[in-house]
Design a protein around this motif. Structure first.
Motif, PDB file in Angstrom:
ATOM      1  N   TYR A 113      40.911  38.323  43.265  1.00 21.28           N
ATOM      2  CA  TYR A 113      41.906  37.290  43.602  1.00 21.28           C
ATOM      3  C   TYR A 113      42.237  36.439  42.375  1.00 21.28           C
ATOM      4  O   TYR A 113      43.388  36.094  42.129  1.00 21.28           O
ATOM      5  CB  TYR A 113      41.347  36.403  44.724  1.00 21.28           C
ATOM      6  N   SER A 114      41.185  36.116  41.593  1.00 15.74           N
ATOM      7  CA  SER A 114      41.374  35.237  40.431  1.00 15.74           C
ATOM      8  C   SER A 114      41.838  35.977  39.190  1.00 15.74           C
ATOM      9  O   SER A 114      42.273  35.361  38.218  1.00 15.74           O
ATOM     10  CB  SER A 114      40.059  34.514  40.120  1.00 15.74           C
TER      11      SER A 114
ATOM     12  N   SER B 267      39.868  37.599  37.256  1.00 11.51           N
ATOM     13  CA  SER B 267      38.795  37.472  36.257  1.00 11.51           C
ATOM     14  C   SER B 267      38.375  38.856  35.754  1.00 11.51           C
ATOM     15  O   SER B 267      38.378  39.828  36.510  1.00 11.51           O
ATOM     16  CB  SER B 267      37.602  36.753  36.883  1.00 11.51           C
TER      17      SER B 267
ATOM     18  N   GLN C 174      42.090  32.322  49.141  1.00 11.58           N
ATOM     19  CA  GLN C 174      40.925  32.082  48.290  1.00 11.58           C
ATOM     20  C   GLN C 174      39.977  31.059  48.920  1.00 11.58           C
ATOM     21  O   GLN C 174      38.754  31.216  48.870  1.00 11.58           O
ATOM     22  CB  GLN C 174      41.380  31.603  46.910  1.00 11.58           C
TER      23      GLN C 174
END
Length: 336
Positions: free
Chosen positions: A271-272, A274, A296
């Motif tokens: 989602y992020s 990363s 989130q």
């Protein structure tokens, strides 16, 4: 019995610190080795005990040749003692009787070495009476006795015991180290790498995964998360999930929660955006299709809830009722 540092995979910083203490004769009389299950804490404790008891340790390492080392390898050392949980109890526990038996044994002078060493494995399983009994001993251990407590849950120990021990924290092993150990046990490199990606730093976790039951739990956690994403979480599923886990062993239920936590963590990573490596390397395509379908904030709350319920397994709980409660909480969370 492991007596050599070089037979331990990983934890080189921990080992170097402990070797320095042995070499400089600064070993504290009470030590606490803590970290998740299956990372080698017990092996390190055994090598530390061997170095303390060795007649001719070199650079903080047991020589392997002296009478003390030979006795340890043979399992007959008169100055080495172990306390482990009673596996015959309804749940593993260290009772006050075990601590008292150990105290009786260490009351005499050393026989083979100049010191005596006690390893208390899974020390978090001591009941209150056993903990208080041990506390009296480690408060004034004497010059010739050393205690090494091994635990996967520092919070389960008395603060007064923790405060009297030198604490050594052990991190999880790398996926590469776990895969290497699994290959040594006879697994193919492909299988070892797959299991290591789910092991969360624990060789024990990887070994548990290497059976049909372990993989079934991982697939169950994936199906449950899929139902959450697809909004198929209704009361019928609440009762069904409760029924599925009725009477299941607490360690298996904890493992199921671990798999769910890995999935939720991977979803948050995706989602992020990363670059952090995912646990579910082999199922990236499967979990990627879920990304963005739960917000989130709800994923974070979901993860917190899963960790909370996994933590409840430390206490006496009915698996079925706990799972029904968990699924209802997740259903309410996702419907907000």
């Amino acid at each position: 019995m492991n007596i050599f540092w070089n037979s331990i995979t990983g934890h080189q910083r921990n080992i170097e610190r402990l070797k320095i203490l042995c070499r400089e004769d600064r070993v504290p009389h009470s030590m606490l080795f803590c970290g998740i299950d299956g990372v080698g804490k017990r092996l390190v404790a055994e090598a530390m005990a061997a170095a303390i008891l060795c007649h001719n340790h070199v650079d903080g390492t047991a020589c392997g040749r002296c009478p003390s080392c030979q006795a340890l390898l043979a399992g007959t050392h008169p100055d080495f003692f172990q306390v482990v949980p009673d596996e015959n109890a309804s749940s593993p526990i260290i009772k006050i009787e075990a601590i008292r038996q150990m105290q009786d044994k260490i009351a005499r002078l050393p026989i083979l070495s100049r010191q005596r060493v006690v390893i208390i494995d899974d020390s978090q399983t001591m009941n209150e009476a056993a903990s208080n009994c041990l506390l009296k001993t480690i408060e004034e251990p004497g010059e010739q006795i050393y205690f090494i407590l091994v635990t996967n849950s520092v919070m389960a120990l008395l603060d007064t015991i923790i405060s009297r021990c030198m604490r050594e924290e052990f991190a999880g092993l790398s996926s590469e180290d776990i895969a290497s150990l699994l290959v040594q046990k006879g697994l193919s490199a492909e299988r070892a790498n797959y299991l290591a990606s789910f092991a969360d730093g624990s060789v024990r976790q990887a070994i548990l995964l290497n059976d049909e039951e372990g993989m079934s739990l991982q697939q169950s956690a994936m199906r449950f998360f899929s139902a959450c994403v697809d909004k198929r979480l209704d009361m019928e599923m609440v009762w069904q999930e409760g029924k599925n886990f009725d009477g299941i062993d607490k360690s298996q239920l904890s493992q199921w929660f671990s798999f769910l936590i890995m999935i939720l963590r991977d979803e948050l990573v995706l989602y992020s955006g990363s670059p952090v490596k995912l646990y579910n390397q082999q199922d990236i395509a499967k979990i990627s299709k879920f990304t963005g379908r739960i917000s989130q904030s709800k994923l974070t709350a979901f993860l917190k809830l899963a960790r909370e319920y996994q933590g409840r397994l430390r206490y006496r709980v009915a698996s079925r009722l706990m799972m029904e409660s968990f699924v209802i909480k997740v259903k309410d969370l996702l419907e907000e």
